[in-house]
Design an enzyme around this catalytic site. Sequence first.
Site, PDB file in Angstrom:
ATOM      1  N   TYR A 145       0.993  -1.330   0.014  1.00 61.94           N
ATOM      2  CA  TYR A 145      -0.133   0.136   0.035  1.00 61.94           C
ATOM      3  C   TYR A 145       0.969   1.138  -0.154  1.00 61.94           C
ATOM      4  CZ  TYR A 145      -3.696   3.041   1.603  1.00 61.94           C
ATOM      5  OH  TYR A 145      -4.499   4.195   1.905  1.00 61.94           O
ATOM      6  N   GLU A 147       4.158   1.919  -0.458  1.00 60.23           N
ATOM      7  CA  GLU A 147       4.963   1.907  -1.837  1.00 60.23           C
ATOM      8  C   GLU A 147       4.053   1.960  -3.134  1.00 60.23           C
ATOM      9  OE1 GLU A 147       7.880   2.836  -1.416  1.00 60.23           O
ATOM     10  OE2 GLU A 147       9.176   1.616   0.046  1.00 60.23           O
ATOM     11  N   ASP A 273       3.199  -1.061  12.343  1.00 65.25           N
ATOM     12  CA  ASP A 273       2.124  -0.222  12.996  1.00 65.25           C
ATOM     13  C   ASP A 273       2.758   1.098  13.326  1.00 65.25           C
ATOM     14  OD1 ASP A 273      -1.080  -0.909  13.868  1.00 65.25           O
ATOM     15  OD2 ASP A 273      -0.115   0.828  14.766  1.00 65.25           O
ATOM     16  N   GLN A 276       2.948   6.965  15.619  1.00 67.56           N
ATOM     17  CA  GLN A 276       2.364   8.396  15.723  1.00 67.56           C
ATOM     18  C   GLN A 276       1.855   8.633  14.259  1.00 67.56           C
ATOM     19  OE1 GLN A 276       5.210  10.754  17.452  1.00 67.56           O
ATOM     20  NE2 GLN A 276       7.059  10.476  15.872  1.00 67.56           N
TER      21      GLN A 276
HETATM   22  P1  NAD Z   1     -12.948   1.996   0.668  1.00 64.72           P
HETATM   23  O1  NAD Z   1     -12.096   0.467   0.754  1.00 64.72           O
HETATM   24  O2  NAD Z   1     -14.181   2.243   1.046  1.00 64.72           O
HETATM   25  O3  NAD Z   1     -12.995   2.503  -1.049  1.00 64.72           O
HETATM   26  C1  NAD Z   1     -12.044   2.008  -1.764  1.00 64.72           C
HETATM   27  C2  NAD Z   1     -13.117   1.757  -3.198  1.00 64.72           C
HETATM   28  O4  NAD Z   1     -12.195   1.335  -4.273  1.00 64.72           O
HETATM   29  C3  NAD Z   1     -13.884   0.689  -3.146  1.00 64.72           C
HETATM   30  O5  NAD Z   1     -15.194   0.932  -3.419  1.00 64.72           O
HETATM   31  C4  NAD Z   1     -13.432  -0.544  -3.659  1.00 64.72           C
HETATM   32  O6  NAD Z   1     -14.137  -1.527  -4.138  1.00 64.72           O
HETATM   33  C5  NAD Z   1     -12.741   0.118  -4.793  1.00 64.72           C
HETATM   34  N1  NAD Z   1     -11.555  -0.562  -5.456  1.00 64.72           N
HETATM   35  C6  NAD Z   1     -10.647  -1.290  -5.022  1.00 64.72           C
HETATM   36  N2  NAD Z   1      -9.701  -1.656  -5.974  1.00 64.72           N
HETATM   37  C7  NAD Z   1     -10.378  -1.440  -7.277  1.00 64.72           C
HETATM   38  C8  NAD Z   1      -9.984  -1.574  -8.499  1.00 64.72           C
HETATM   39  N3  NAD Z   1      -8.917  -2.510  -8.712  1.00 64.72           N
HETATM   40  N4  NAD Z   1     -10.753  -1.236  -9.367  1.00 64.72           N
HETATM   41  C9  NAD Z   1     -11.765  -0.341  -9.071  1.00 64.72           C
HETATM   42  N5  NAD Z   1     -12.203  -0.100  -7.946  1.00 64.72           N
HETATM   43  C10 NAD Z   1     -11.445  -0.443  -6.686  1.00 64.72           C
HETATM   44  O7  NAD Z   1     -11.805   3.034   1.135  1.00 64.72           O
HETATM   45  P2  NAD Z   1     -11.694   4.620   1.482  1.00 64.72           P
HETATM   46  O8  NAD Z   1     -11.532   4.803   2.880  1.00 64.72           O
HETATM   47  O9  NAD Z   1     -12.893   5.195   0.683  1.00 64.72           O
HETATM   48  O10 NAD Z   1     -10.577   4.815   0.596  1.00 64.72           O
HETATM   49  C11 NAD Z   1     -10.782   5.702  -0.576  1.00 64.72           C
HETATM   50  C12 NAD Z   1      -9.369   6.344  -1.291  1.00 64.72           C
HETATM   51  O11 NAD Z   1      -8.631   6.870  -0.048  1.00 64.72           O
HETATM   52  C13 NAD Z   1      -8.364   5.139  -1.120  1.00 64.72           C
HETATM   53  O12 NAD Z   1      -7.650   5.465  -2.260  1.00 64.72           O
HETATM   54  C14 NAD Z   1      -7.651   4.980  -0.092  1.00 64.72           C
HETATM   55  O13 NAD Z   1      -6.148   4.673  -0.216  1.00 64.72           O
HETATM   56  C15 NAD Z   1      -7.517   6.696   0.268  1.00 64.72           C
HETATM   57  N6  NAD Z   1      -7.399   6.874   1.786  1.00 64.72           N
HETATM   58  C16 NAD Z   1      -8.335   6.771   2.542  1.00 64.72           C
HETATM   59  C17 NAD Z   1      -8.009   6.961   4.063  1.00 64.72           C
HETATM   60  C18 NAD Z   1      -9.217   6.792   4.892  1.00 64.72           C
HETATM   61  O14 NAD Z   1      -8.795   7.108   6.114  1.00 64.72           O
HETATM   62  N7  NAD Z   1     -10.369   6.582   4.547  1.00 64.72           N
HETATM   63  C19 NAD Z   1      -6.749   7.515   4.327  1.00 64.72           C
HETATM   64  C20 NAD Z   1      -5.682   7.530   3.567  1.00 64.72           C
HETATM   65  C21 NAD Z   1      -6.064   7.157   1.989  1.00 64.72           C
HETATM   66  N1  UDP Z   2      -6.057  -0.845  16.128  1.00 68.36           N
HETATM   67  C1  UDP Z   2      -6.669  -1.320  17.273  1.00 68.36           C
HETATM   68  N2  UDP Z   2      -7.687  -2.061  17.191  1.00 68.36           N
HETATM   69  C2  UDP Z   2      -8.561  -2.390  16.256  1.00 68.36           C
HETATM   70  C3  UDP Z   2      -7.926  -1.932  15.055  1.00 68.36           C
HETATM   71  C4  UDP Z   2      -6.970  -1.341  14.960  1.00 68.36           C
HETATM   72  O1  UDP Z   2      -6.004  -1.170  18.284  1.00 68.36           O
HETATM   73  O2  UDP Z   2      -9.284  -3.294  16.458  1.00 68.36           O
HETATM   74  C5  UDP Z   2      -5.158   0.330  16.157  1.00 68.36           C
HETATM   75  C6  UDP Z   2      -3.820  -0.169  14.936  1.00 68.36           C
HETATM   76  O3  UDP Z   2      -2.940  -0.994  15.434  1.00 68.36           O
HETATM   77  C7  UDP Z   2      -3.587   1.139  14.676  1.00 68.36           C
HETATM   78  C8  UDP Z   2      -4.565   2.076  14.683  1.00 68.36           C
HETATM   79  O4  UDP Z   2      -5.588   1.393  15.753  1.00 68.36           O
HETATM   80  O5  UDP Z   2      -2.497   1.537  15.515  1.00 68.36           O
HETATM   81  C9  UDP Z   2      -5.322   2.624  13.578  1.00 68.36           C
HETATM   82  O6  UDP Z   2      -5.528   1.376  12.762  1.00 68.36           O
HETATM   83  P1  UDP Z   2      -6.440   1.332  11.328  1.00 68.36           P
HETATM   84  O7  UDP Z   2      -6.233  -0.172  10.800  1.00 68.36           O
HETATM   85  O8  UDP Z   2      -7.633   1.990  11.435  1.00 68.36           O
HETATM   86  O9  UDP Z   2      -5.418   2.379  10.434  1.00 68.36           O
HETATM   87  P2  UDP Z   2      -4.120   2.868  10.116  1.00 68.36           P
HETATM   88  O10 UDP Z   2      -3.861   4.045  10.556  1.00 68.36           O
HETATM   89  O11 UDP Z   2      -2.958   1.681  11.001  1.00 68.36           O
HETATM   90  O12 UDP Z   2      -3.773   2.673   8.756  1.00 68.36           O
END
Ligand code: NAD
Ligand code: UDP
Length: 322
Positions: A145, A147, A273, A276
Amino acid sequence: MQKRVLVTGGAGFLGSHLCDRLVEAGDDVICLDNFFTSQKSNVTHLLGRPNFELIRHDVTHPVWLEVDEIYNLACPAAPGHYQYNPIKTMKTSVIGAINVLGMAKRCRAKVLQASTSEVYGDPTVHPQPESYRGSVNPIGPRACYDEGKRAAETLFFDYHRSNGVNIRVVRVFNTYGPRMHPYDGRVVSNFVRQAIAGDDITVFGDGSQTRSFCYVDDLVEGFIRAMAAPDSFTGPVNLGNPDEFTIAQLAKTVIELSGSDSRIVRRELPEDDPKQRCPDITLAQKALGWSPTTDLRAGLGATIAYFRSIDAAAFRAPTPNY
Ligand code: NAD
Ligand code: UDP
């Protein structure tokens, strides 16, 4: 004139809220998704709208559409989801980026990449400004993820420099809210689901690791502002809530707000993990006039209400990793 806007990953958690905003704004919205980590129920309420259409497609395969703007969100985002098939995760980030950038180049579309705070890895600089280059383990379980997203950023900037593609790179920090998948294994969805069911709350490690939680509506506002910013604004720009909490504090707050009698139990801390994480949002404040407005307690209240309103049994767990 009405804009034609493609949202890849548009049926997901963030994507479906973004589609809501764009449809309400009157844009002609195409939602593209392979439904790996989502389901149609996130967008069925939009299906009858004349300015919304839904395509089942995988971004690792080329797609030919005529659009003005692209939000590239397609990628599994929860650690349990992206580690399930790590090779596919990297293909989705890298080949998916090449496909949307190729389309943006052909259509002269603006394209926004949903990058991530994971590009900073387990950061040694705190809070993280965009200038920090990160501390990522390239061979660990999170690397597919981290990289993959770093390579996608590279592609965005190379298409911009070499081909003049109009790009926006947004680094999203932990975001939560209604429509998180109940079985995505992320911390907020896990804790809320566990608290409502009266199950044990699973804190990984000693719970001293920190995260900064942004409510989904704030994040979507940031996406829209980044897309609307002047063309000279490429980013990368951090979007997240700078209020930092330990995971132990989050567990206690969820228990309190949901009136749950769940116990807190300890589970092993996953490998790599991050200890911070907190965004420096100075750039977003200055360049986009953006700051989050929803505090954690208000956002968790809305999230708890959503989880109480759904039948979790109607959701298919995308992977066994929750
Ligand atoms: P999510 O898993 O709910 O949404 C991702 C969507 O992409 C899903 O609907 C999934 O079915 C679709 N998908 C996955 N692989 C696919 C493919 N090969 N072709 C077409 N569709 C595909 O997650 P999210 O939280 O809504 O994240 C959306 C975006 O935001 C992602 O790119 C994620 O990396 C980025 N992001 C989210 C967070 C967060 O905290 N929610 C944090 C950092 C980055
Ligand atoms: N975590 C936790 N319990 C859970 C799920 C996640 O303590 O049931 C911790 C996890 O180890 C990380 C933080 O919560 O330290 C955030 O995890 P998440 O998977 O939501 O996202 P990340 O920020 O690690 O990608």
